[in-house]
Design an enzyme around this catalytic site. Structure first.
Site, PDB file in Angstrom:
ATOM      1  N   LYS A  58      40.935  37.120  46.164  1.00  0.00           N
ATOM      2  CA  LYS A  58      40.014  36.747  45.055  1.00  0.00           C
ATOM      3  C   LYS A  58      39.482  35.546  45.167  1.00  0.00           C
ATOM      4  O   LYS A  58      40.015  34.636  46.069  1.00  0.00           O
ATOM      5  CB  LYS A  58      41.184  36.440  43.901  1.00  0.00           C
ATOM      6  CG  LYS A  58      40.738  35.952  42.554  1.00  0.00           C
ATOM      7  CD  LYS A  58      42.048  35.994  41.347  1.00  0.00           C
ATOM      8  CE  LYS A  58      41.360  35.531  39.889  1.00  0.00           C
ATOM      9  NZ  LYS A  58      42.532  35.538  38.861  1.00  0.00           N
ATOM     10  N   SER A  77      41.816  37.870  34.956  1.00  0.00           N
ATOM     11  CA  SER A  77      40.618  37.606  35.719  1.00  0.00           C
ATOM     12  C   SER A  77      40.583  38.113  36.989  1.00  0.00           C
ATOM     13  O   SER A  77      39.481  38.159  37.731  1.00  0.00           O
ATOM     14  CB  SER A  77      40.751  35.909  35.813  1.00  0.00           C
ATOM     15  OG  SER A  77      41.712  35.512  36.561  1.00  0.00           O
ATOM     16  N   SER A 127      46.926  37.417  34.509  1.00  0.00           N
ATOM     17  CA  SER A 127      45.400  37.941  35.149  1.00  0.00           C
ATOM     18  C   SER A 127      45.716  39.013  36.433  1.00  0.00           C
ATOM     19  O   SER A 127      44.737  39.262  37.005  1.00  0.00           O
ATOM     20  CB  SER A 127      44.948  36.715  35.606  1.00  0.00           C
ATOM     21  OG  SER A 127      44.381  36.200  34.496  1.00  0.00           O
TER      22      SER A 127
END
Length: 487
Positions: A77, A152, A176
């Site tokens: 990420k 996210s 997330s």
């Protein structure tokens, strides 16, 4: 390499037996990524040249037969610091930022000879639940390209779900990792707060953030978590506690386990198909020998309100460092220092980030601190007590990850309150600092439904044990997306 049919154990055997090299595997993965990502848009930055160099060096050193992760391509990420590789947190304010050091998690990744092939898209500064708040692109759900992948960590989830990589790393502040895992039909673990170092994770809510793995299977997830967990002297919130082998008793089964099913998690707003899938999962656990009974977490209904006050307050403090002076985008044509601050932040931050900064500053301001932040912190304590009361009698808690399946791109992004309400089932875990796992538990209209297993602090082992038993007794994890086709 087909990551849908080959788990870490199978790939590792091919690498050890020299039927496959890490270099070839990495090259195949990057080639497939370039083709598949045209549809999915999961990646922001590729690490092609360095990844191939690393894979070649791993081959020359030799694959360690005892290291299941050696030579395996992974995705990271884009809010996790990667030395000499662009790290943007999907924000224009960090569009050209290249870190000078690696996050502790990256050091663990390199120590286990994993090969990072790129950085994945996300909601800007991890603020959002759909990956539509990225400053650069909108990631699509591999099961239906008109749907969101969640957020996210939507880019990481989509990369695993689409079969691009077998492992991706995300961060979870209010769901997330778990929510995008649910929306894309994969396995995602939010570890206990303090289990994994946050050093080098671009902070959103410092008392809530946690890094965790996303994989296609429960056992693979357990293997990866053991590799990245542990005490870190750079992070004062990590706990100096021995990291167990999470796969050691994974096949032990659930006979004798007591599982609580909160009535609040199946109430108003939960999609009927989601509720039916969770009730069916409860029956499956009973068949496997566990006791599943209704319990109550009465203060969970206040979780979203309290979470957004606490997380936004922490975000407003953390994001003060982005001032256009030390790193990141700096506004041009400015007249004074105040102009630099205001213009850089105005041009660099997106609408959702600005919204949360304003909410946080308001909650911490004189005259409102007691009414908002202090009250939210008190509610957080009550939520922790709710979990403690249930865990006095039960080993695990189960429920849905999200009240619905993945919704359409553009459907809710203009309505922040609706988006926030979707976190109602995931934020309590972060508020209490507990571990939570999402795994596939059904489908509705061709879209995955995720089940959440919540455990006691630092008891990820029991979660994996129950998750593995459910996975082996069902076929949901075997289903694969057709990248927007008829699933």
């Amino acid at each position: 390499m087909n990551y849908f049919t080959n788990d870490l154990t199978k790939i590792h055997a091919q690498l050890v037996n020299k039927e496959l090299t890490s270099y070839d595997l990495t090259k195949q993965t990057i080639t497939a990524l370039k083709e598949t990502d045209k549809k999915v848009d999961a990646f922001l930055t590729l690490n092609e040249e360095k990844a191939l160099e690393m894979a070649k060096a791993i081959d020359e050193k030799g694959i360690d037969p005892a290291n299941l992760l050696a030579g395996i391509p992974v995705a990271v990420k884009d809010n996790i610091m990667t030395k000499d590789l662009r790290t943007t947190a999907a924000s224009k304010i960090l569009e050209n930022f290249v870190p000078v050091y690696d996050a502790t998690v990256m050091e663990h990744i390199y120590a286990h000879d994993m090969v990072p092939i790129g950085k994945t898209n996300m909601d800007e500064f991890a603020m959002g639940g759909s990956t539509e708040n990225s400053a650069f692109k909108t990631t699509k759900n591999p099961w239906n390209l008109t749907k969101v992948p969640g957020g996210s960590s939507g880019g990481s989830a989509a990369a695993v779900s689409a079969g691009i990589v077998p492992i991706a790393f995300g961060s979870d502040t209010g769901g997330s990792i778990r929510q995008p895992a649910s929306f894309t039909g994969i396995v995602g673990m939010k570890p206990t707060y303090g289990r994994v170092s946050r050093w080098g994770l671009i902070a959103f809510g410092s008392s809530l953030d946690e890094i965790g793995p996303m994989t296609r299977s429960v056992k693979d997830n357990a293997t990866v978590l053991a590799a990245i967990a542990g005490f870190d002297e750079h992070d004062g919130t990590t706990v100096n506690k021995k990291v167990p082998d999470f796969t050691a008793n994974i096949a032990k089964g659930v006979k004798g386990l007591k599982i609580g099913l909160p009535k609040e998690y199946l109430g108003e707003g939960v999609q009927p198909e989601v509720k039916a899938a969770i009730l069916a999962a409860a029956d499956k656990f009973r068949e496997l020998g566990a006791t599943v009974e209704e319990v109550s977490l009465p203060h969970s209904k206040y979780g979203v309100a309290a979470y957004y006050i606490i997380s936004s307050s922490e975000a407003s403090s953390n994001l003060q460092r982005f001032d256009g002076i030390r790193y990141g985008v700096r506004a041009t044509d400015v007249k004074n220092l105040n102009d630099v601050y205001v213009r850089s932040r105005t041009e660099g931050f997106g609408p959702e980030v600005k919204r949360r900064i304003m909410l946080g500053m308001y909650s911490l301001s004189a005259g409102y601190y007691d009414a908002y932040f202090k009250k939210a912190a008190q509610v957080r304590t009550l939520m922790k007590q709710d979990f403690a009361n249930v865990f006095a009698d039960y080993d695990l808690i189960m429920g849905p990850v999200a009240p619905t399946t993945a919704y359409g791109i553009g459907e809710d992004v203009s309505d922040p309150l609706t988006m926030y309400a979707g976190d109602v089932l995931s934020v309590p875990v972060n508020m209490a600092g507990l571990p939570g796992l999402s795994l596939p538990a059904g489908f509705a209209a061709g879209l995955p439904i995720g089940m959440q297993l919540i455990g006691k602090a630092f008891d990820e082992q029991t979660i994996y044990q129950a998750g593995y038993a459910f996975e082996q007794a069902t076929d949901f994890h075997k289903e694969t997306p057709t990248l927007g086709g008829n699933n």
